[in-house]
Write an enzyme that holds these catalytic residues in place. Structure first.
Site, PDB file in Angstrom:
ATOM      1  CE1 TYR A 443       0.952  -0.027   4.355  1.00  0.00           C
ATOM      2  CE2 TYR A 443      -1.348  -0.457   4.853  1.00  0.00           C
ATOM      3  CZ  TYR A 443      -0.051  -0.283   5.274  1.00  0.00           C
ATOM      4  OH  TYR A 443       0.226  -0.365   6.612  1.00  0.00           O
ATOM      5  CD  GLU A 444      -0.576   4.951   1.846  1.00  0.00           C
ATOM      6  OE1 GLU A 444      -0.689   5.842   0.986  1.00  0.00           O
ATOM      7  OE2 GLU A 444      -1.527   4.584   2.546  1.00  0.00           O
ATOM      8  N   GLY A 445       1.260   2.926  -2.691  1.00  0.00           N
ATOM      9  CA  GLY A 445       2.058   2.759  -3.903  1.00  0.00           C
ATOM     10  C   GLY A 445       2.960   1.554  -3.738  1.00  0.00           C
ATOM     11  CD  GLN A 450       6.545   4.409  -3.220  1.00  0.00           C
ATOM     12  OE1 GLN A 450       7.138   5.466  -3.086  1.00  0.00           O
ATOM     13  NE2 GLN A 450       5.223   4.339  -3.285  1.00  0.00           N
TER      14      GLN A 450
END
Length: 599
Positions: A443-445, A450
């Site tokens: 999650y969060e990319g 990233q």
């Protein structure tokens, strides 16, 4: 043997005071001129007591119990003790630690808040996500909210009276937010009626706070297609008057809880908006820019989650390895008075433990360094210094998120392995750390996203400007420390890797001009190589501090252990970069040549 946790205060003090000299940097910033070593140490001590004493006991039972949804009322009940722990968190003033004094915050540095959150994540990642997400919502509204939004929401997010979420993902789209379909229709009075579905919303519904403030991405009727047509809205669970008095329930509710691999104590919700009333944050169609404030804060927070898990898993694995007896050392009995030797005598057990320790201590140094640069970027009154710090934070953010979470997955798995069969059993706690750590890479990319961000946006897009600035800092250290005989074992491999990163970056950039797939093919390996470059730089600096202390006559075994761990890192973990560089240089051919029909 129940899960135990001792907050690593001594190592945090080492990083903040001896490695980074953080208070010197902070005191030069007008907003933090009063910060001193004693204040920092006192907050770390009290924060550690809260994490170990209040949150830790809830982690294992909370994982087993999970959250419960009442489908008739859409209310979510968190595990036993979670709400009471949150009440104590609020009463202790912890939510306001790094928030703006204008809105009731204590105005302390983000660096200190990150250390506190590391301890909370060690004690219980699932619980810590409830208050943790509120910080991101606070940052987004602080940066882009209207005066009315700030006046209503920021004091209550600061106090912890209300919590916040980020509502991005939809059933048909994950990272590609340009595909989202949630609609926002203007009502005519400055508000919007928002309709759509969101999934994977952490802490989307719970019983821990009086109100939940959702930051929702949606499209206005005249929105252009893709990511340039996304707007950001603040949608409260309960409507509130200007003085904060709660009114009617808004038309946003939890329709289901996700059944997950880990973080069972956190409510991961499928949220339905059925004409929910919200107000616009920032400018129309520019919601991603506003949301990225929250997303970048969350990415640093996710790195912190895996750092916390790495530390607590390491501590428990070491305790087990010292206590568990199994076979004899290959060099002869080390505990002749016992039937077998503690497994700590075996080389591969030590390798697993030292891997976790090196990742924990290196990760702590990187996270604190990044948070300190963030404090400079936010609070410096020197525009050049401010921009330089902001550029470095931008470069390091995807590394913190992806490198630390990859390392956390490896470390928790190693620590589980140390326990043998007991590591697979819930009551020992280790399998929970592994399950909880796995989401942090997603999650969060995802970590691939990233990696693409680092190589594509942060390095190649500005012709390596940010990377060169970091390289200059590393090179200055190499030139300064390289004249010391006792630093050769650390400086030489650092210098060698720095040279290889420069050549690798140039090579990938040239290839990408002819074939953009070369960036996608190399990105994941590249991020890990640059992650090791940053780790090697910080580990070399930590080794230098330890050597200097010993040279001054300090016999504290802390410094001996720090040097042993540094040598292990350079001998056993840094060499991974050789295979990564070879893989990154191999290009996209082997990946893209096969026809899709053959898969």
């Amino acid at each position: 043997m129940p899960v135990s946790y001792t907050p690593p205060i001594r190592d945090m003090q080492f990083v903040l005071h001896e490695l980074l000299h953080a208070t010197d940097t902070l005191r030069a910033l007008p907003a933090h001129a009063e910060v001193d070593v004693d204040t920092v140490n006192a907050i770390l001590e009290e924060g550690g007591k809260f994490a170990a004493g209040v949150v830790l006991p809830l982690n294992l039972p909370g994982d087993a119990q999970g959250c419960r949804l009442d489908r008739d009322t859409h209310a979510v009940t968190t595990p036993d003790g979670f709400a009471d722990a949150y009440r104590q968190y609020v009463e202790g003033g912890w939510p306001s630690l790094s928030c703006d004094p204008e809105h009731g915050g204590q105005g302390l540095p983000h660096t200190l808040n990150q250390c506190f959150y590391e301890m909370l994540n060690s004690a219980g990642q699932a619980w810590t996500m409830y208050p943790g997400l509120s910080h991101g919502a606070y940052e987004a509204l602080h940066a882009h909210g209207t005066e009315a939004q700030k006046k209503l929401y920021l004091p209550r997010l600061t106090s912890g009276e209300w919590t916040g979420t980020m509502c991005l993902t939809e059933p048909h789209c994950g990272t590609d937010l340009g595909l989202l379909r949630t609609k926002a229709e203007p009502v005519g009075d400055g508000t919007y009626r928002i309709t759509g579905q969101k999934i994977f919303i952490s802490a989307g519904e719970h019983d821990m706070a009086a109100n939940i403030i959702h930051l929702v991405l949606a499209r206005l009727p005249d929105a252009p297609a893709g990511s340039k047509g996304i707007s950001l809205f603040v949608v409260p669970k309960f409507h509130a008057s200007a003085d904060g008095t709660l009114g009617e329930r808004n038309a946003i509710h939890c329709a289901a809880l996700e059944h997950k691999m880990g973080i069972h104590g956190n409510s991961t919700c499928q949220m339905v908006l059925d004409g929910a009333i919200g107000t616009l944050v920032g400018e129309p169609h520019k919601g991603l820019a506003a949301m990225f404030v929250m997303m970048n804060a969350a990415r640093l927070g996710v790195g912190c989650q895996s750092l916390g898990l790495t530390e607590v898993a390491y501590q428990n694995a070491v305790a087990y390895a010292k206590d568990r007896i199994q076979m004899r050392a290959l060099t002869g009995p080390k505990a002749p008075d016992q039937a077998a030797d503690p497994i700590l005598v075996h080389p591969d057990v030590r390798k697993m433990l030292l891997t976790a320790r090196a990742f924990a201590e290196g990760g702590r140094a990187l996270l604190c360094h990044t948070a300190l640069r963030l404090d400079v970027a936010l609070a410096s009154d020197d525009e050049d210094e401010k921009q330089s710090a902001a550029d470095e934070v931008a470069l390091l953010t995807p590394i913190v998120k992806a490198f630390l979470t990859d390392n956390g997955w490896l470390a928790t798995s190693h620590c589980q392995q140390v326990f043998g069969g007991h590591g697979y059993i819930h009551e020992w706690g280790m399998e929970q750390f592994v399950r909880d750590a796995r989401i942090n890479m997603i999650y969060e990319g995802t970590n691939t996203i990233q990696s693409l961000d680092l190589l594509g946006r942060k390095v190649l897009l500005d012709n390596g400007k940010k990377l060169k600035a970091l390289g200059k800092t590393v090179q200055e250290f190499i030139e300064d420390a390289g004249i010391r005989e006792d630093m050769q074992e650390f400086v030489n491999p650092l210098a060698d890797l720095g040279d290889k990163v420069s050549k690798l970056t140039m090579e990938i950039g040239m290839k990408a001009m002819g074939n953009p797939d070369e960036v996608g093919a190399a990105a994941v390996d590249y991020l890990r190589v640059v992650g090791h470059l940053v780790f090697a730089y910080l580990w070399a600096r930590m080794a230098q501090v330890a050597l200097d202390r010993q040279a001054a006559g300090d016999t504290d075994p802390f410094y001996t252990a720090k040097l042993h761990t540094a040598r292990f890192y350079f001998a056993r973990l840094l060499p991974e970069t050789a295979s990564l560089i070879r893989s990154a240089r191999s290009g996209s051919g082997a990946l893209m040549a096969m026809d899709a029909a053959l898969f």
